[in-house]
Design a protein around this motif. Structure first.
Motif, PDB file in Angstrom:
ATOM      1  N   ASP A 245      31.315  37.165  44.027  1.00 64.08           N
ATOM      2  CA  ASP A 245      32.638  37.547  44.541  1.00 64.08           C
ATOM      3  C   ASP A 245      33.706  37.602  43.441  1.00 64.08           C
ATOM      4  O   ASP A 245      34.860  37.241  43.680  1.00 64.08           O
ATOM      5  CB  ASP A 245      33.077  36.587  45.669  1.00 64.08           C
ATOM      6  N   TYR A 246      33.320  37.988  42.263  1.00 63.76           N
ATOM      7  CA  TYR A 246      34.239  38.130  41.125  1.00 63.76           C
ATOM      8  C   TYR A 246      34.939  36.814  40.772  1.00 63.76           C
ATOM      9  O   TYR A 246      36.052  36.812  40.267  1.00 63.76           O
ATOM     10  CB  TYR A 246      35.265  39.242  41.377  1.00 63.76           C
ATOM     11  N   LYS A 247      34.259  35.692  41.062  1.00 63.20           N
ATOM     12  CA  LYS A 247      34.831  34.394  40.686  1.00 63.20           C
ATOM     13  C   LYS A 247      33.872  33.723  39.705  1.00 63.20           C
ATOM     14  O   LYS A 247      32.688  34.063  39.652  1.00 63.20           O
ATOM     15  CB  LYS A 247      34.995  33.515  41.933  1.00 63.20           C
ATOM     16  N   SER A 248      34.405  32.755  38.939  1.00 60.90           N
ATOM     17  CA  SER A 248      33.536  32.049  38.001  1.00 60.90           C
ATOM     18  C   SER A 248      33.697  30.541  38.174  1.00 60.90           C
ATOM     19  O   SER A 248      34.477  30.087  39.013  1.00 60.90           O
ATOM     20  CB  SER A 248      33.875  32.467  36.564  1.00 60.90           C
TER      21      SER A 248
END
Ligand SMILES: [Mg+2]
Length: 267
Positions: A245-248
């Motif tokens: 989800d485009y998170k790190s």
């Protein structure tokens, strides 16, 4: 003779033992395996080579048709991405895996400075052929402007055409490539785009959601293998960020759970 063999045996053992030591990876983990398989596919499978040639064969056949249609007055251009589209950097990821490292900017920059990436199969022949037909090639890449000299050196040593600063449009204001495509389009008709990431082709793919990007790929169904030529890259890509989800900052366990959660078990 027998004595000679007995004398040699310890040396053979030592040699084999050190080879075995070299071949043993630094560490083994789920994450490492996840990264190793696509690099092996890229570096070892004949299917990868075949897909690359297939892409560039389509490119040449379509450009040939396009050239027949063109009038005399507009200058023509091909816009191509660099990494995993015309230059193969799989060695850099292989080094990271063997050394137990993640992708990092310092090692990536050192790799670029080496200027030793090899050409993607079929890329040089196609772009040289396009040059012979009077088509100009622009390299639009999200490498940084500091990387231009080393990249030009690398493209030159692999015999790519238009390997000079004038034809390199590198990362400027943000990662979107649309303004740079528009800049080329001021003076040229862009007849073909080459890339390994759909963001290399059009702005509509620059959305942070894999389903929306897939829907856009379906909407553009007429372009693939025609004006848009895609080169396979399973090692990395925008799609991978979508898994998380485009998170790190997730732990390995969380990431494994997220990956499993994204699997479709029913059609
Ligand atoms: Mg690329």
């Amino acid at each position: 003779m027998i004595l000679k063999k007995i004398v040699l045996l310890p040396f053979i053992f030592v040699a084999l033992h050190s080879f075995a030591q070299e071949a043993v990876p630094v560490k083994s983990s789920v994450d490492e395996d996840l990264r190793t398989y696509p690099v092996l596919w890229h570096q070892l499978s004949p299917e990868y080579i075949a897909l690359c040639y297939q892409a560039f064969n389509f490119a040449q056949a379509n450009l040939e048709k396009e050239l027949e249609k063109q009038g005399c007055c507009r200058k023509l251009a091909i816009v191509t991405d660099i990494d995993e589209t015309v230059l193969d950097n799989s060695y850099s990821e292989a080094r990271n895996i063997v050394e137990g490292k993640s992708y990092n900017f310092k090692d990536w920059t050192a790799w670029i400075d080496e200027a030793s990436a090899t050409a993607i199969p079929g890329a040089v022949d196609f772009l040289r052929w396009a040059e012979s037909k009077g088509v100009t090639v622009f390299y639009i890449s999200n490498r940084t402007p500091r990387d231009i000299p080393a990249t030009v050196k690398n493209l030159k040593n692999q015999n790519f055409p238009f390997a000079d600063e004038e034809h390199m449009l590198f990362l400027a204001d943000g990662s979107t490539k649309e303004p740079r495509r528009a800049k080329v389009a001021e003076d040229y008709k862009i007849v073909m785009l080459l890339g390994d990431n759909l963001n290399d082709f059009a702005e509509c793919f620059e959305v942070k959601d894999n389903q929306k990007r897939r829907d856009a790929a379906v909407d553009m169904r007429q372009e693939w293998g025609r004006r848009f030529i895609v080169i396979p890259n399973a090692i990395y890509g925008e799609w991978e960020k979508g898994i998380y989800d485009y998170k790190s900052g997730f732990s390995a366990e969380d990431k494994a759970n997220m990956r499993r959660g994204k699997l479709k078990v029913n059609p």
